[in-house]
Scaffold this motif. Sequence first.
Motif, PDB file in Angstrom:
ATOM      1  N   SER A  61      61.224  46.523  55.646  1.00  0.00           N
ATOM      2  CA  SER A  61      61.154  47.938  56.707  1.00  0.00           C
ATOM      3  C   SER A  61      61.179  49.010  55.528  1.00  0.00           C
ATOM      4  N   PHE A  62      60.783  49.198  54.238  1.00  0.00           N
ATOM      5  CA  PHE A  62      61.155  50.431  54.014  1.00  0.00           C
ATOM      6  C   PHE A  62      59.457  50.945  54.496  1.00  0.00           C
ATOM      7  N   ARG A  63      58.417  50.901  55.133  1.00  0.00           N
ATOM      8  CA  ARG A  63      57.577  51.870  55.225  1.00  0.00           C
ATOM      9  C   ARG A  63      57.809  51.956  56.971  1.00  0.00           C
ATOM     10  N   GLY A  64      59.021  51.275  57.324  1.00  0.00           N
ATOM     11  CA  GLY A  64      59.101  51.368  58.755  1.00  0.00           C
ATOM     12  C   GLY A  64      59.039  50.107  59.480  1.00  0.00           C
ATOM     13  N   LYS A  65      59.230  50.445  60.372  1.00  0.00           N
ATOM     14  CA  LYS A  65      59.145  49.498  61.890  1.00  0.00           C
ATOM     15  C   LYS A  65      57.798  49.181  62.584  1.00  0.00           C
ATOM     16  N   THR A  66      57.696  47.547  61.850  1.00  0.00           N
ATOM     17  CA  THR A  66      56.147  47.156  63.098  1.00  0.00           C
ATOM     18  C   THR A  66      56.552  46.087  63.531  1.00  0.00           C
ATOM     19  N   GLN A  67      54.618  45.014  64.045  1.00  0.00           N
ATOM     20  CA  GLN A  67      55.237  44.025  65.530  1.00  0.00           C
ATOM     21  C   GLN A  67      55.841  42.816  64.206  1.00  0.00           C
ATOM     22  N   ARG A  68      55.705  42.917  62.840  1.00  0.00           N
ATOM     23  CA  ARG A  68      55.883  41.470  61.634  1.00  0.00           C
ATOM     24  C   ARG A  68      57.855  41.733  61.805  1.00  0.00           C
ATOM     25  N   ASN A  69      57.783  42.702  61.470  1.00  0.00           N
ATOM     26  CA  ASN A  69      59.267  43.731  60.879  1.00  0.00           C
ATOM     27  C   ASN A  69      60.463  43.448  61.549  1.00  0.00           C
ATOM     28  N   ALA A  70      59.913  43.384  63.055  1.00  0.00           N
ATOM     29  CA  ALA A  70      60.562  44.330  64.152  1.00  0.00           C
ATOM     30  C   ALA A  70      62.163  43.759  64.227  1.00  0.00           C
ATOM     31  N   PRO A  71      62.472  42.041  63.883  1.00  0.00           N
ATOM     32  CA  PRO A  71      63.516  41.637  64.157  1.00  0.00           C
ATOM     33  C   PRO A  71      64.670  42.161  62.883  1.00  0.00           C
ATOM     34  N   MET A  72      64.321  42.828  62.004  1.00  0.00           N
ATOM     35  CA  MET A  72      64.815  43.534  60.641  1.00  0.00           C
ATOM     36  C   MET A  72      65.203  44.521  61.447  1.00  0.00           C
ATOM     37  N   PHE A  73      64.869  45.467  62.474  1.00  0.00           N
ATOM     38  CA  PHE A  73      65.677  46.236  63.015  1.00  0.00           C
ATOM     39  C   PHE A  73      66.261  46.754  64.926  1.00  0.00           C
ATOM     40  N   GLY A  74      66.615  45.110  64.025  1.00  0.00           N
ATOM     41  CA  GLY A  74      67.438  44.640  65.869  1.00  0.00           C
ATOM     42  C   GLY A  74      68.488  43.958  65.166  1.00  0.00           C
ATOM     43  N   LYS A  75      69.014  43.832  66.062  1.00  0.00           N
ATOM     44  CA  LYS A  75      70.793  43.578  65.977  1.00  0.00           C
ATOM     45  C   LYS A  75      71.257  42.544  64.964  1.00  0.00           C
ATOM     46  N   PRO A  76      72.289  43.178  64.297  1.00  0.00           N
ATOM     47  CA  PRO A  76      72.566  42.407  63.251  1.00  0.00           C
ATOM     48  C   PRO A  76      73.155  40.437  63.427  1.00  0.00           C
ATOM     49  N   GLY A  77      73.011  39.981  62.772  1.00  0.00           N
ATOM     50  CA  GLY A  77      73.353  38.289  63.261  1.00  0.00           C
ATOM     51  C   GLY A  77      72.501  37.560  63.724  1.00  0.00           C
ATOM     52  N   ARG A  78      71.303  38.293  63.469  1.00  0.00           N
ATOM     53  CA  ARG A  78      70.271  36.482  64.448  1.00  0.00           C
ATOM     54  C   ARG A  78      69.346  36.704  62.937  1.00  0.00           C
TER      55      ARG A  78
END
Length: 187
Positions: A50-67
């Motif tokens: 997630s360091f360089r921002g939200k992408t299609q690949r890492n989008a779940p990291m920016f979602g709700k916790p517990g996923r």
Amino acid sequence: MRKEFFKKDTKSIEQSLVVMYLIHESPEGKTVGKIVETEAYLFNDPAAHSFRGKTQRNAPMFGKPGRAYVYFTYGMHYCFNIVTGKEGIGEAVLIRALEPIEGIGLMKKRRKQEDLSRLCNGPAKLVQAMGITKNYNNISLVKRPLYIEDKNKENFCIVRKSRIGISLAKSKLLRFYIKGNIFVSKR
């Protein structure tokens, strides 16, 4: 595990996850592993996806916790993370190793591995043994078929060390594991 557990800060969640159980109730059968090693990735961490921002690949990291955040790495393996931190921040805890508890025969079959200590002693190994696929990316981990339970009441000593298997920010003390546990990926 209730959703409230995942509302704490990432470092607290990471340490609390050690000795909890990861459970997968798949059509093939139930597999259970005790979490014995974790590694945190924070929003300001150059090693985090997630360091360089939200992408299609890492989008779940920016979602709700517990996923779940399941990603493909090195062109051949999947890794399993638990999304932590506040929504929109981009933090997760990588599950690095499990101690096989239940469904061991199924784990051995999936991994084509007879040595119990080598079934789940690495992030890609445990994903394969537990039958976790990319289809689990971004699912809630508070309900079936893939979920976390706090069932363990044993005494243990947790070791805090630097992360392994990365080149950036590897000196950060963001890896926890159970001291003396033979199922840890690297001591």
